[in-house]
Design a protein around this motif. Structure first.
Motif, PDB file in Angstrom:
ATOM      1  N   GLN A  32      -0.881  13.260   3.022  1.00 24.38           N
ATOM      2  CA  GLN A  32      -1.709  12.233   2.363  1.00 24.38           C
ATOM      3  C   GLN A  32      -1.597  12.357   0.845  1.00 24.38           C
ATOM      4  O   GLN A  32      -1.430  11.361   0.126  1.00 24.38           O
ATOM      5  N   GLN A  33      -1.686  13.619   0.414  1.00 22.88           N
ATOM      6  CA  GLN A  33      -1.607  13.836  -1.028  1.00 22.88           C
ATOM      7  C   GLN A  33      -0.250  13.397  -1.553  1.00 22.88           C
ATOM      8  O   GLN A  33      -0.148  12.805  -2.630  1.00 22.88           O
ATOM      9  N   VAL A  34       0.771  13.703  -0.731  1.00 25.67           N
ATOM     10  CA  VAL A  34       2.115  13.310  -1.174  1.00 25.67           C
ATOM     11  C   VAL A  34       2.213  11.791  -1.293  1.00 25.67           C
ATOM     12  O   VAL A  34       2.723  11.245  -2.280  1.00 25.67           O
ATOM     13  N   ILE A  35       1.683  11.113  -0.276  1.00 24.57           N
ATOM     14  CA  ILE A  35       1.743   9.649  -0.315  1.00 24.57           C
ATOM     15  C   ILE A  35       0.983   9.109  -1.515  1.00 24.57           C
ATOM     16  O   ILE A  35       1.478   8.278  -2.278  1.00 24.57           O
ATOM     17  N   ILE A  36      -0.223   9.639  -1.711  1.00 27.68           N
ATOM     18  CA  ILE A  36      -1.030   9.179  -2.844  1.00 27.68           C
ATOM     19  C   ILE A  36      -0.316   9.489  -4.150  1.00 27.68           C
ATOM     20  O   ILE A  36      -0.199   8.630  -5.038  1.00 27.68           O
ATOM     21  N   ALA A  37       0.210  10.729  -4.212  1.00 24.03           N
ATOM     22  CA  ALA A  37       0.883  11.130  -5.449  1.00 24.03           C
ATOM     23  C   ALA A  37       2.113  10.264  -5.686  1.00 24.03           C
ATOM     24  O   ALA A  37       2.401   9.852  -6.823  1.00 24.03           O
ATOM     25  N   THR A  38       2.831   9.968  -4.582  1.00 20.75           N
ATOM     26  CA  THR A  38       4.039   9.153  -4.731  1.00 20.75           C
ATOM     27  C   THR A  38       3.682   7.749  -5.191  1.00 20.75           C
ATOM     28  O   THR A  38       4.287   7.210  -6.135  1.00 20.75           O
ATOM     29  N   LEU A  39       2.694   7.165  -4.512  1.00 28.36           N
ATOM     30  CA  LEU A  39       2.292   5.811  -4.895  1.00 28.36           C
ATOM     31  C   LEU A  39       1.805   5.779  -6.339  1.00 28.36           C
ATOM     32  O   LEU A  39       2.183   4.903  -7.129  1.00 28.36           O
ATOM     33  N   ALA A  40       0.955   6.772  -6.659  1.00 32.12           N
ATOM     34  CA  ALA A  40       0.439   6.811  -8.028  1.00 32.12           C
ATOM     35  C   ALA A  40       1.567   7.015  -9.015  1.00 32.12           C
ATOM     36  O   ALA A  40       1.613   6.397 -10.079  1.00 32.12           O
ATOM     37  N   GLY A  41       2.502   7.896  -8.627  1.00 31.18           N
ATOM     38  CA  GLY A  41       3.636   8.173  -9.519  1.00 31.18           C
ATOM     39  C   GLY A  41       4.495   6.938  -9.728  1.00 31.18           C
ATOM     40  O   GLY A  41       5.045   6.726 -10.812  1.00 31.18           O
ATOM     41  N   LEU A  42       4.608   6.101  -8.692  1.00 32.87           N
ATOM     42  CA  LEU A  42       5.379   4.862  -8.838  1.00 32.87           C
ATOM     43  C   LEU A  42       4.566   3.811  -9.597  1.00 32.87           C
ATOM     44  O   LEU A  42       5.073   3.089 -10.440  1.00 32.87           O
ATOM     45  N   PHE A  43       3.286   3.774  -9.234  1.00 30.04           N
ATOM     46  CA  PHE A  43       2.458   2.688  -9.764  1.00 30.04           C
ATOM     47  C   PHE A  43       2.196   2.850 -11.253  1.00 30.04           C
ATOM     48  O   PHE A  43       2.262   1.858 -12.001  1.00 30.04           O
ATOM     49  N   ALA A  44       1.952   4.074 -11.679  1.00 36.20           N
ATOM     50  CA  ALA A  44       1.595   4.298 -13.082  1.00 36.20           C
ATOM     51  C   ALA A  44       2.692   3.805 -14.035  1.00 36.20           C
ATOM     52  O   ALA A  44       2.408   3.029 -14.953  1.00 36.20           O
ATOM     53  N   PRO A  45       3.953   4.215 -13.821  1.00 36.78           N
ATOM     54  CA  PRO A  45       5.001   3.688 -14.727  1.00 36.78           C
ATOM     55  C   PRO A  45       5.170   2.180 -14.618  1.00 36.78           C
ATOM     56  O   PRO A  45       5.377   1.498 -15.635  1.00 36.78           O
ATOM     57  N   LEU A  46       5.072   1.659 -13.377  1.00 32.91           N
ATOM     58  CA  LEU A  46       5.197   0.201 -13.215  1.00 32.91           C
ATOM     59  C   LEU A  46       4.105  -0.514 -14.003  1.00 32.91           C
ATOM     60  O   LEU A  46       4.353  -1.509 -14.692  1.00 32.91           O
ATOM     61  N   LEU A  47       2.888   0.034 -13.907  1.00 29.81           N
ATOM     62  CA  LEU A  47       1.774  -0.570 -14.650  1.00 29.81           C
ATOM     63  C   LEU A  47       2.044  -0.495 -16.146  1.00 29.81           C
ATOM     64  O   LEU A  47       1.832  -1.471 -16.885  1.00 29.81           O
ATOM     65  N   ALA A  48       2.545   0.669 -16.563  1.00 33.93           N
ATOM     66  CA  ALA A  48       2.830   0.839 -17.987  1.00 33.93           C
ATOM     67  C   ALA A  48       3.879  -0.179 -18.439  1.00 33.93           C
ATOM     68  O   ALA A  48       3.713  -0.843 -19.477  1.00 33.93           O
ATOM     69  N   ILE A  49       4.958  -0.313 -17.641  1.00 38.96           N
ATOM     70  CA  ILE A  49       6.009  -1.277 -18.009  1.00 38.96           C
ATOM     71  C   ILE A  49       5.447  -2.692 -18.042  1.00 38.96           C
ATOM     72  O   ILE A  49       5.696  -3.458 -18.978  1.00 38.96           O
TER      73      ILE A  49
END
Ligand code: HEC
Length: 184
Positions: free
Chosen positions: A14-31
């Motif tokens: 679960q943590q991996v999924i959350i971390a992965t999604l967050a890790g993908l989402f944060a840069p996308l949001l920034a861009i």
């Protein structure tokens, strides 16, 4: 040890999924936000340039300057006709009768004023009288232009004043000559 490991591995996916999604989402949001910022700045600039600066402000600033230059550069100042002066300046008050101004074409309004004589009316129009501002509020108007505008209005209401012709304008011509000489 092994139970602890099992416990950890249970929560890890679960943590991996959350971390992965967050890790993908944060840069996308920034861009996404950076793109929005750039687009916002660009549209802000283009709006100012097209709508405000070039259309309204530039034209309004350039126009009076251009008019003044033309007046100064041409030795015999191109004087407006009475009708042109009236339509540009006097009509604002003298068509609706604002502030008690005698209305254009209204014999009742103009009769007593015409009786004062052409020269008195010109004097009052140039110097101003009560609510009537000097030169109708446009200091650029010459005496000749004022006389023509007065004749144009008074004649609309029954007077038979003869407006000064372009040739009979010694004062503006004399005033324009030094200005022209100074330019050369
Ligand atoms: C801001 C409004 C306004 C403008 C613009 C204006 N007038 Fe008037 N004018 C008046 C008013 C008000 C009167 C009446 C003044 C009074 O007799 O109390 C008047 C009166 C006059 C009179 C009669 C003066 C007299 O002795 O009875 C003349 C002539 C005249 N205006 C000419 C002009 C001309 C020419 C222009 C344009 C170059 C002009 N006016 C522009 C407001 C204006």
């Amino acid at each position: 040890m092994s139970e602890q490991n099992v416990g950890m591995t249970k929560t890890t996916p679960q943590q991996v999924i959350i971390a992965t999604l967050a890790g993908l989402f944060a840069p996308l949001l920034a861009i996404f936000l950076v793109i929005q910022l750039v687009l916002g700045i660009q549209s802000g600039h283009s709006n100012k340039v097209t709508a405000d600066t070039s259309d309204t402000a530039v034209i309004e600033r350039i126009k009076p300057v251009g008019e003044v230059k033309v007046v100064d550069a041409n030795a015999p100042k191109v004087e407006k006709s009475g009708e042109e002066v009236f339509n540009a300046v006097c009509t604002a008050c003298h068509t609706p009768g604002a502030l008690g101004a005698p209305k254009y074409g209204n014999k009742g309004d103009w009769g007593p004023r015409i009786a004062q004589g052409y020269q008195t009316l010109i004097k009052h129009a140039i110097e101003g009288i009560r609510q009537m501002p000097a030169r109708g509020g446009d200091a650029e108007l010459s005496d000749t232009e004022m006389a023509r505008a007065v004749a144009y209005m008074a004649n609309s209401a029954g007077a038979k004043f003869t407006a000064p012709e372009p040739a009979a304008a010694p004062a503006p011509a004399a005033a324009a000559a030094p200005a022209d000489a100074a330019k050369k």
